[in-house]
Design an enzyme around this catalytic site. Structure first.
Site, mmCIF file in Angstrom:
data_model
loop_
_atom_site.group_PDB
_atom_site.id
_atom_site.type_symbol
_atom_site.label_atom_id
_atom_site.label_comp_id
_atom_site.label_asym_id
_atom_site.label_seq_id
_atom_site.Cartn_x
_atom_site.Cartn_y
_atom_site.Cartn_z
ATOM 1 N N CYS A 1 8.525 27.753 9.002
ATOM 2 C CA CYS A 1 9.710 28.423 8.463
ATOM 3 C C CYS A 1 10.603 28.911 9.599
ATOM 4 C CB CYS A 1 9.303 29.604 7.581
ATOM 5 S SG CYS A 1 8.647 29.118 5.972
ATOM 6 N N HIS A 46 14.225 32.761 6.400
ATOM 7 C CA HIS A 46 13.965 34.093 5.847
ATOM 8 C C HIS A 46 14.020 35.162 6.931
ATOM 9 C CE1 HIS A 46 9.868 34.248 7.552
ATOM 10 N NE2 HIS A 46 9.710 32.998 7.139
#
Length: 240
Positions: A199, A183
């Protein structure tokens, strides 16, 4: 007495004559220049030239803020800037390889080339490795912290709508059924660092670029921290 009255009459007559002469002179001046009765210059004020600010675009703080987060202006070190590099791999074109120890992401182009991006990865104790596939894509995604993260950081919001202030940034690609995503970020200075809960984060510009290339089902290979020497051996500098 009669002499005095005579002098007064003469004085009044002279005064009346003077008033007539003055009135005649004033009328003549007014006729010659009706806008300058008292000989005071009449200057017509010229309109002021418009300033440059009068044509300056109106700034919308909300839009400017969005623009300030999605074109963040942070100068990345050269090695973290998006670039095509030599990259030897057995993975097929279109595969994403996460080089965790070197904080790089490679999008395999084939013929010994790859598009390399700088990334931020999991902090100590939160890195992982393995193979996943992109199962979902979202633009300006909402953020719902997973339960595991809330247990560690109970002060976190339970939900945050997508937007410039959202930590997931401009785009997100969800990996399998895991809690992990590739992301964007609203803090590009963390690129190259080990700061996340697992992440993979990219600048908003870079994640938007990768988002346009990677389709649903794209294979994502995440290398372990111990792969430092191996991953470095397969990558070289940018293609000139």
């Amino acid at each position: 007495m009669g002499v005095v009255m005579h002098k007064i009459s003469l004085f009044r007559a002279a005064a009346a004559l003077a008033m007539v002469v003055a009135a005649t002179s004033l009328a003549t001046s007014a006729s010659a220049n009706p806008l300058n009765l008292f000989s005071v210059p009449f200057n017509r004020a010229e309109p002021a030239a418009p300033s440059a600010m009068a044509y300056a675009p109106t700034r919308n703080p909300n839009i400017d803020a969005a623009v300030t987060v999605t074109e963040q202006g942070t100068e990345l070190p050269a090695r973290f800037k998006r670039q095509i590099v030599d990259y030897r791999t057995a993975e097929a074109p279109g595969t994403i390889v996460i080089d965790t120890p070197n904080t790089h992401l490679y999008y395999v182009l084939g013929n010994g080339k790859a598009l390399r991006y700088g990334i931020g990865v999991g902090r100590e104790g939160f890195t992982w490795s393995g193979t996943q596939h992109i199962t979902k894509k979202a633009e300006w995604p909402d953020w719902t912290p997973p339960e595991e993260m809330i247990q560690r950081q109970p002060y976190l919001p339970r939900f945050m709508a997508g937007g410039p202030g959202n930590p997931l940034g401009a785009r997100a690609m969800y990996l399998g059924s895991s809690i992990y995503r590739i992301h964007g970020t609203n803090n590009p200075s963390t690129i190259g660092g080990r700061v996340s809960s697992g992440c993979i984060r990219m600048t908003n510009e870079d994640v938007t670029d990768l988002y346009s290339r990677a389709n649903l089902g794209t294979k994502v290979v995440v290398l372990p921290m111990t792969a430092r020497s191996a991953s470095s051996a397969y990558a070289s500098g940018p293609v000139r």
